[in-house]
Design a protein around this motif. Structure first.
Motif, PDB file in Angstrom:
ATOM      1  N   PHE A 116      31.118  -7.271  35.320  1.00 20.70           N
ATOM      2  CA  PHE A 116      30.748  -7.894  33.835  1.00 20.70           C
ATOM      3  C   PHE A 116      30.172  -9.180  33.927  1.00 20.70           C
ATOM      4  O   PHE A 116      29.479  -9.284  32.724  1.00 20.70           O
ATOM      5  CB  PHE A 116      32.566  -8.108  33.404  1.00 20.70           C
ATOM      6  N   ASP A 117      30.344  -9.848  34.828  1.00 20.49           N
ATOM      7  CA  ASP A 117      29.368 -11.086  34.740  1.00 20.49           C
ATOM      8  C   ASP A 117      27.901 -10.796  34.740  1.00 20.49           C
ATOM      9  O   ASP A 117      27.234 -11.401  34.107  1.00 20.49           O
ATOM     10  CB  ASP A 117      29.589 -12.060  36.264  1.00 20.49           C
ATOM     11  N   ARG A 118      27.369  -9.630  35.421  1.00 20.79           N
ATOM     12  CA  ARG A 118      26.171  -9.174  35.374  1.00 20.79           C
ATOM     13  C   ARG A 118      25.926  -8.810  33.888  1.00 20.79           C
ATOM     14  O   ARG A 118      24.785  -8.889  33.571  1.00 20.79           O
ATOM     15  CB  ARG A 118      25.967  -8.040  36.587  1.00 20.79           C
ATOM     16  N   VAL A 119      26.858  -8.257  32.988  1.00 21.60           N
ATOM     17  CA  VAL A 119      26.496  -7.878  31.909  1.00 21.60           C
ATOM     18  C   VAL A 119      26.163  -9.157  31.239  1.00 21.60           C
ATOM     19  O   VAL A 119      25.295  -8.915  30.154  1.00 21.60           O
ATOM     20  CB  VAL A 119      27.742  -7.083  31.334  1.00 21.60           C
ATOM     21  N   ASP A 147      25.462  -1.858  37.785  1.00 24.06           N
ATOM     22  CA  ASP A 147      26.201  -2.009  39.020  1.00 24.06           C
ATOM     23  C   ASP A 147      27.376  -0.811  39.534  1.00 24.06           C
ATOM     24  O   ASP A 147      27.221   0.274  38.441  1.00 24.06           O
ATOM     25  CB  ASP A 147      27.339  -3.139  38.636  1.00 24.06           C
ATOM     26  N   PHE A 148      27.681  -0.790  40.551  1.00 24.43           N
ATOM     27  CA  PHE A 148      28.474   0.483  41.216  1.00 24.43           C
ATOM     28  C   PHE A 148      29.786  -0.303  41.761  1.00 24.43           C
ATOM     29  O   PHE A 148      29.660  -1.121  42.647  1.00 24.43           O
ATOM     30  CB  PHE A 148      27.767   1.211  42.135  1.00 24.43           C
ATOM     31  N   VAL A 149      30.707  -0.006  41.016  1.00 22.91           N
ATOM     32  CA  VAL A 149      31.937  -0.626  41.629  1.00 22.91           C
ATOM     33  C   VAL A 149      32.865   0.577  42.207  1.00 22.91           C
ATOM     34  O   VAL A 149      33.438   1.624  41.717  1.00 22.91           O
ATOM     35  CB  VAL A 149      33.004  -1.049  40.375  1.00 22.91           C
ATOM     36  N   PRO A 150      33.070   0.517  43.634  1.00 27.46           N
ATOM     37  CA  PRO A 150      33.800   1.365  44.283  1.00 27.46           C
ATOM     38  C   PRO A 150      35.258   1.421  44.097  1.00 27.46           C
ATOM     39  O   PRO A 150      35.920   0.318  44.233  1.00 27.46           O
ATOM     40  CB  PRO A 150      33.417   1.094  45.834  1.00 27.46           C
ATOM     41  N   SER A 162      20.073   1.992  25.009  1.00 22.30           N
ATOM     42  CA  SER A 162      20.043   0.567  25.120  1.00 22.30           C
ATOM     43  C   SER A 162      21.017  -0.230  25.824  1.00 22.30           C
ATOM     44  O   SER A 162      20.585  -1.318  26.245  1.00 22.30           O
ATOM     45  CB  SER A 162      20.071   0.290  23.683  1.00 22.30           C
ATOM     46  N   PHE A 163      22.079   0.630  26.209  1.00 24.97           N
ATOM     47  CA  PHE A 163      23.258  -0.052  26.869  1.00 24.97           C
ATOM     48  C   PHE A 163      23.239  -0.172  28.307  1.00 24.97           C
ATOM     49  O   PHE A 163      22.393   0.766  28.810  1.00 24.97           O
ATOM     50  CB  PHE A 163      24.561   0.481  26.376  1.00 24.97           C
ATOM     51  N   HIS A 164      23.993  -0.951  28.946  1.00 29.38           N
ATOM     52  CA  HIS A 164      24.103  -1.058  30.326  1.00 29.38           C
ATOM     53  C   HIS A 164      25.117  -0.013  30.804  1.00 29.38           C
ATOM     54  O   HIS A 164      26.064   0.198  30.041  1.00 29.38           O
ATOM     55  CB  HIS A 164      24.244  -2.530  30.926  1.00 29.38           C
ATOM     56  N   THR A 165      25.023   0.532  31.998  1.00 28.71           N
ATOM     57  CA  THR A 165      26.043   1.333  32.522  1.00 28.71           C
ATOM     58  C   THR A 165      26.527   0.865  33.822  1.00 28.71           C
ATOM     59  O   THR A 165      25.775   0.485  35.000  1.00 28.71           O
ATOM     60  CB  THR A 165      25.383   2.700  32.597  1.00 28.71           C
TER      61      THR A 165
END
Length: 233
Positions: free
Chosen positions: A112-115, A97-100, A74-77
């Motif tokens: 985090f804003d996308r969360v 999201d993918f944070v390099p 259920s959670f975002h990754t």
């Protein structure tokens, strides 16, 4: 929020935890740091989690083993990794999201804003939806999904074979991840636009989407105009 950080480099893990605390302030009820895939798998299977921050290379282990399990939940990754070449595959699996690496505070805060639904996802390359069935994780090809129906905290995927699968993510979370080929037509439905044969209006100004498989799905009054524009320009 209960947030899980899976990162084997202690220095980087401390930095992620610190930035996460600073961003979420009082809403981060618990931030747990683990160092291995096995620990991460066991944790997500036995605890309530709202967000996972995952490195894809943990002591040489492949993080995609955990990712399949994670994206079915259920959670975002959010992936935080130096392996930028794995970003496309990660998005195909359905990460938020993918944070390099190396990353700064601004880039992590953007994720985090996308969360919090404050920022749209520019890269929606999702190819699969991971679902659990009889204890196993199956990858459902997006191309085979006709529509998705909200089922409380869960979502029901309806395929072109008429098969149905229950997904642990809510309709709202799936809407964040799905490509533009899907549109929200109703508070309870996400529909692939190419599956629509016609829009029908019945008595009492009730709108219905007639699908190519002859099914009829309700169209919300507030969604009718945007759906019509998408279909007919």
């Amino acid at each position: 929020m209960n947030i899980l950080v899976i990162e084997d480099e202690l220095r980087i893990a401390k930095r992620i935890v610190r930035m996460t605390k600073e961003f979420f302030l009082n809403t981060a009820e618990q931030i747990t740091h683990l160092e291995s895939l096995d620990q991460g798998l066991e944790y997500v299977q036995n605890n309530t989690v709202d967000l996972v921050l995952l490195d894809l290379n943990l002591n040489g282990e492949n993080g995609f083993d955990l990712l399949k399990e994670a994206v079915s939940q259920s959670f975002h990754t959010i992936i935080i990794s130096a392996y930028k070449e794995q970003a496309l595959q990660a998005f195909e699996f359905g990460v938020l999201d993918f944070v390099p690496k190396p990353f700064n505070q601004e880039r992590l805060y953007k994720a985090f804003d996308r969360v919090l639904n404050k920022e749209d996802i520019a890269t929606k390359n999702i190819k699969f939806l991971a679902v659990k069935k009889r204890g196993e994780v199956r990858l459902i090809d997006i191309d085979n999904v006709v529509y998705i129906k909200g089922a409380g905290m869960y979502s029901e995927l309806v395929l072109n074979t008429s098969a149905t699968f229950l997904h642990d993510k809510s309709l709202e979370k799936l809407e964040q991840l799905l490509p533009e080929t899907f549109i929200r037509i109703h508070k309870s439905y996400l529909l692939k636009i190419s599956e629509i044969r016609a829009i029908k209006v019945s008595s009492g100004s009730k709108y219905m989407a007639e699908l190519k498989n002859n099914e009829l799905l309700p169209v919300g009054r507030t969604k009718y105009k945007s759906l019509k524009e998408r279909m007919f320009g």
